[in-house]
Design an enzyme around this catalytic site. Structure first.
Site, PDB file in Angstrom:
ATOM      1  N   THR A 185       1.080  -1.146  -0.205  1.00 12.13           N
ATOM      2  CA  THR A 185      -0.349   0.074   0.086  1.00 12.13           C
ATOM      3  C   THR A 185       0.523   0.807  -0.169  1.00 12.13           C
ATOM      4  OG1 THR A 185      -0.075   0.159   2.331  1.00 12.13           O
ATOM      5  CG2 THR A 185      -1.931  -1.065   1.427  1.00 12.13           C
ATOM      6  N   GLU A 330      -5.751  -3.648   0.762  1.00 13.04           N
ATOM      7  CA  GLU A 330      -6.183  -4.818   1.729  1.00 13.04           C
ATOM      8  C   GLU A 330      -7.357  -5.923   1.384  1.00 13.04           C
ATOM      9  OE1 GLU A 330      -5.077  -1.993   1.538  1.00 13.04           O
ATOM     10  OE2 GLU A 330      -3.872  -1.635   3.467  1.00 13.04           O
ATOM     11  N   LYS A 439     -14.427  17.759  10.935  1.00  8.65           N
ATOM     12  CA  LYS A 439     -15.100  17.773  11.945  1.00  8.65           C
ATOM     13  C   LYS A 439     -15.537  19.961  12.129  1.00  8.65           C
ATOM     14  CE  LYS A 439     -12.910  13.952  14.491  1.00  8.65           C
ATOM     15  NZ  LYS A 439     -11.896  13.917  13.585  1.00  8.65           N
ATOM     16  N   TRP A 444     -20.325  16.869  10.959  1.00  4.09           N
ATOM     17  CA  TRP A 444     -19.026  15.816  10.015  1.00  4.09           C
ATOM     18  C   TRP A 444     -19.388  16.545   8.493  1.00  4.09           C
ATOM     19  CZ3 TRP A 444     -17.363  10.366  10.899  1.00  4.09           C
ATOM     20  CH2 TRP A 444     -16.429  10.078  11.969  1.00  4.09           C
TER      21      TRP A 444
HETATM   22  P1  ADP Z   1      -3.881   3.244  -2.251  1.00  5.45           P
HETATM   23  O1  ADP Z   1      -4.070   3.054  -0.083  1.00  5.45           O
HETATM   24  O2  ADP Z   1      -2.392   3.093  -1.203  1.00  5.45           O
HETATM   25  O3  ADP Z   1      -4.055   4.273  -2.141  1.00  5.45           O
HETATM   26  P2  ADP Z   1      -5.699   1.745  -2.080  1.00  5.45           P
HETATM   27  O4  ADP Z   1      -6.395   1.379  -3.936  1.00  5.45           O
HETATM   28  O5  ADP Z   1      -5.353   0.074  -1.273  1.00  5.45           O
HETATM   29  O6  ADP Z   1      -4.521   2.400  -2.398  1.00  5.45           O
HETATM   30  O7  ADP Z   1      -6.747   2.865  -2.139  1.00  5.45           O
HETATM   31  C1  ADP Z   1      -7.358   1.985  -1.282  1.00  5.45           C
HETATM   32  C2  ADP Z   1      -8.649   3.227  -1.247  1.00  5.45           C
HETATM   33  O8  ADP Z   1      -9.515   4.040  -1.761  1.00  5.45           O
HETATM   34  C3  ADP Z   1      -9.852   3.304  -0.430  1.00  5.45           C
HETATM   35  O9  ADP Z   1      -9.551   2.501   1.402  1.00  5.45           O
HETATM   36  C4  ADP Z   1     -10.981   4.232   0.044  1.00  5.45           C
HETATM   37  O10 ADP Z   1     -10.064   5.613   1.023  1.00  5.45           O
HETATM   38  C5  ADP Z   1     -10.531   4.745  -1.932  1.00  5.45           C
HETATM   39  N1  ADP Z   1     -11.896   4.365  -2.236  1.00  5.45           N
HETATM   40  C6  ADP Z   1     -11.234   3.257  -2.991  1.00  5.45           C
HETATM   41  N2  ADP Z   1     -12.330   3.594  -3.974  1.00  5.45           N
HETATM   42  C7  ADP Z   1     -12.783   4.213  -3.310  1.00  5.45           C
HETATM   43  C8  ADP Z   1     -14.665   5.027  -4.182  1.00  5.45           C
HETATM   44  N3  ADP Z   1     -15.484   4.228  -5.231  1.00  5.45           N
HETATM   45  N4  ADP Z   1     -14.310   5.627  -3.893  1.00  5.45           N
HETATM   46  C9  ADP Z   1     -14.135   6.076  -2.586  1.00  5.45           C
HETATM   47  N5  ADP Z   1     -13.055   6.121  -2.310  1.00  5.45           N
HETATM   48  C10 ADP Z   1     -12.170   5.068  -2.894  1.00  5.45           C
END
Ligand code: ADP
Length: 551
Positions: A185, A330, A439, A444
């Site tokens: 990640t 993850e 916040k 929120w």
């Molecule tokens: P990294 O964390 O390495 O940038 P990831 O692909 O694992 O890459 O990121 C996951 C995160 O991306 C999720 O926890 C979420 O916050 C965001 N995410 C993924 N898909 C969406 C979506 N459709 N809408 C909003 N946020 C998203």
């Protein structure tokens, strides 16, 4: 008592074996880095992937060894997905957009023995090679004729490597829990952490991906993953493609609007998947050039929230259905997909899009729940929001080498770091990353909602909302905007546009215009960097509403 069915392990090699038998003549098409469009079939891919496994063995790679890739979406990268994992080694996909410090950290942490790289990335690796003691050789993914001059010691040529093998090879029958691939990640806080997938988790995920209520990929499809194979296994599409034998179209290094359009058009692509930034470029290109994509049935949008304007542009202007999906490295990565149910057919168009704005229904194998700050489980009423937790056979249990220690709670749930609602039908909607939540006055404000509304303004190219400290309300939102090419928007114009679309107390206190927004290696807006950039920014006095709850 155990059941009496065969205990055949779920193995990645079997996905390609199947495709090579029943979809032997189905094509995999690549915009090669050498230039021309490359075409071959699943039968060819199968043979070459086995040759690759043989070559790895010859180089002394054994089961459990990490073999890295730094590469675009191409047929050679596809072969690495199967050739490395198939023989029991671990395919470690590295994101070339990482800072060199992170890249070095990741290779050393994974103790990669080989790195396969596209010619494009030779300079990137040359710059850090002397800091990568575990790497024994660099394999440049091209043929002899296109081998670049390089200062990399022990640089091998991919085509020479596999050209020396005969493909007379059987992939071993591994235990299905064997590690298959590794993806770090991007680690917005602390060091990147490795997610180590298994054959079992990958194969189960592939079945989940193909299901009709998920992406509904079939042998009739032509699928173009724009999402890179170095990012969360291209959302599992390469494996899923082999599982159902669809045509697979890989765009190589050209991800601009015109490049993606050309592949989508020429290869009669029916489904494609990627992050919103890519679709902005494609839609922009199609609008300017007056282009259409009659064969394209579905665009899968994930990685960041899909804005309303984007969903409507695809559906209303081009007749292409949008599927909004959510996931993370993850979660392999697919966790939820926004396919609608029969009962939603009767909804007015606007309400259908309201549902599509949500991140979708959790897949059957991915349980979801939301909890409040005290860990109390919240109702699935579409209103209560809290931290999203997930559980399932393709969700991480612990990070590679136990980085970060125990990551599951006592009941085995993984906390995603996303704040969301869940409705009674299982539709999940993200309001924010937990660290990005604003916040204000005890309530929120969703930065995602604000961003989605404001990008619908024709003068806005990209927007981000961050919370800045406020003496009375704790935090108030600042809107940071990149204007569309050749446009000049004003603060009043944009706030006026938002008025009536969001609650009054959500209106940003100020608007800052910038030339570009900082992005992470996975293409998301880096709110962390943005907050640092605007740390000393003074919000105008008296801008906040008398009461944040007044709307
Ligand atoms: P990294 O964390 O390495 O940038 P990831 O692909 O694992 O890459 O990121 C996951 C995160 O991306 C999720 O926890 C979420 O916050 C965001 N995410 C993924 N898909 C969406 C979506 N459709 N809408 C909003 N946020 C998203």
């Amino acid at each position: 008592m155990y059941g009496l069915m065969m205990n055949s392990p779920l193995l990645i090699s079997d996905l390609l074996r199947y495709a090579s038998v029943y979809h032997h003549d189905t094509e995999l098409v690549t915009r090669s880095l050498e230039g021309p469009i490359h075409r071959y079939t699943y039968a060819d891919a199968h043979l070459r992937s086995k040759k690759l496994s043989q070559a790895l063995q010859r180089l002394g790679i054994g089961q459990g060894d990490r073999v890295a890739t730094v590469a675009w979406n191409t047929y050679r990268h596809f072969e690495l997905y199967f050739g490395i994992s198939g023989m029991g080694a671990i395919c470690h996909t590295i994101n070339p957009r990482l800072f060199t410090e992170q890249l070095t950290y990741i290779v050393n942490h994974a103790e990669d023995r080989l790195i396969f790289l596209d010619p494009t990335f030779v300079p990137l690796l040359e710059a850090v090679a002397d800091r990568l003691p575990t790497v024994e050789a660099f394999v440049v993914m091209t043929d002899r004729q296109h081998m670049p001059e390089t200062a990399l010691t022990n640089a091998l040529c991919y085509e020479d490597l596999i050209g020396a093998e005969d493909g007379d090879y059987q992939w071993p029958e591994l235990e299905e829990a064997t590690a298959s691939s590794l993806c770090y990640t991007s680690g917005t806080t602390g060091n990147p952490k490795g997610v180590l997938y298994s054959h079992r988790s990958t194969v189960l995920h592939s079945y989940g991906v193909c299901m009709v209520d998920t992406l509904a990929i079939s042998a009739r499809d032509s699928f173009l993953p724009v999402v890179p194979m170095f990012h969360a296994n291209a959302w599992g599409v390469p494996y899923a493609a082999a599982l159902c034998g669809c045509k697979l179209v890989m765009p190589g290094a050209r991800l601009d609007g015109a490049g993606v359009y050309e592949m989508l058009h020429d290869e009669q692509v029916t489904q494609t998947a990627g992050v919103p930034t890519v679709w902005l470029m494609l839609l922009d290109y199609m609008r300017k050039e007056g282009k259409t994509l009659p064969a394209l049935e579905k665009v899968i949008i994930g990685g960041s929230a899909a804005p309303r304007s984007m969903i409507e542009a695809f559906q209303n202007d081009h007749g292409i259905e949008v599927l909004h999906a959510w996931g993370m490295t993850e979660t392999s990565p697919l966790g939820s997909v926004g396919s609608l149910k029969r009962k939603h057919d009767a909804l007015p168009q606007k309400q259908k899009v309201d549902l599509q704005l949500k991140q979708g229904r959790g897949l059957a194998a991915v349980q979801m729940r939301i909890i409040d700050e005290d860990g109390k489980v919240l109702p699935h009423d579409g209103k209560a929001f809290g931290e999203l937790q997930v559980k399932g056979p393709w969700v991480v249990r612990e990070y590679y080498k136990q980085e970060g220690g125990e990551i599951l709670d006592e009941e085995g749930w993984f906390s995603t770091g996303d704040v969301s609602t869940l409705d009674p039908d299982g539709f999940m909607q993200i309001t924010d990353r937990s660290k990005d939540v604003i916040k204000s006055g005890g309530e929120w404000i969703s930065s995602i909602d604000l961003e989605n509304e404001v990008v619908a303004h024709p003068k806005v190219a990209e927007a981000a909302v961050i919370g800045l400290p406020h003496p009375k309300w704790t935090e108030r939102p600042l809107l940071v905007v990149v204007a569309a090419e050749g446009e000049k928007a004003t603060k009043e114009e944009l706030l006026g546009f938002l008025r009536g679309r969001v609650a009054k107390w959500w209106l940003p206190d100020d608007v800052a215009f910038v030339d570009e927004l900082p992005h992470t290696a996975t293409g998301k807006i880096s709110k962390l960097t943005l907050r640092t950039q605007f740390a000393d920014y003074q919000l105008p006095e008296g801008a906040a509403p008398a009461s944040p709850k007044e709307s």
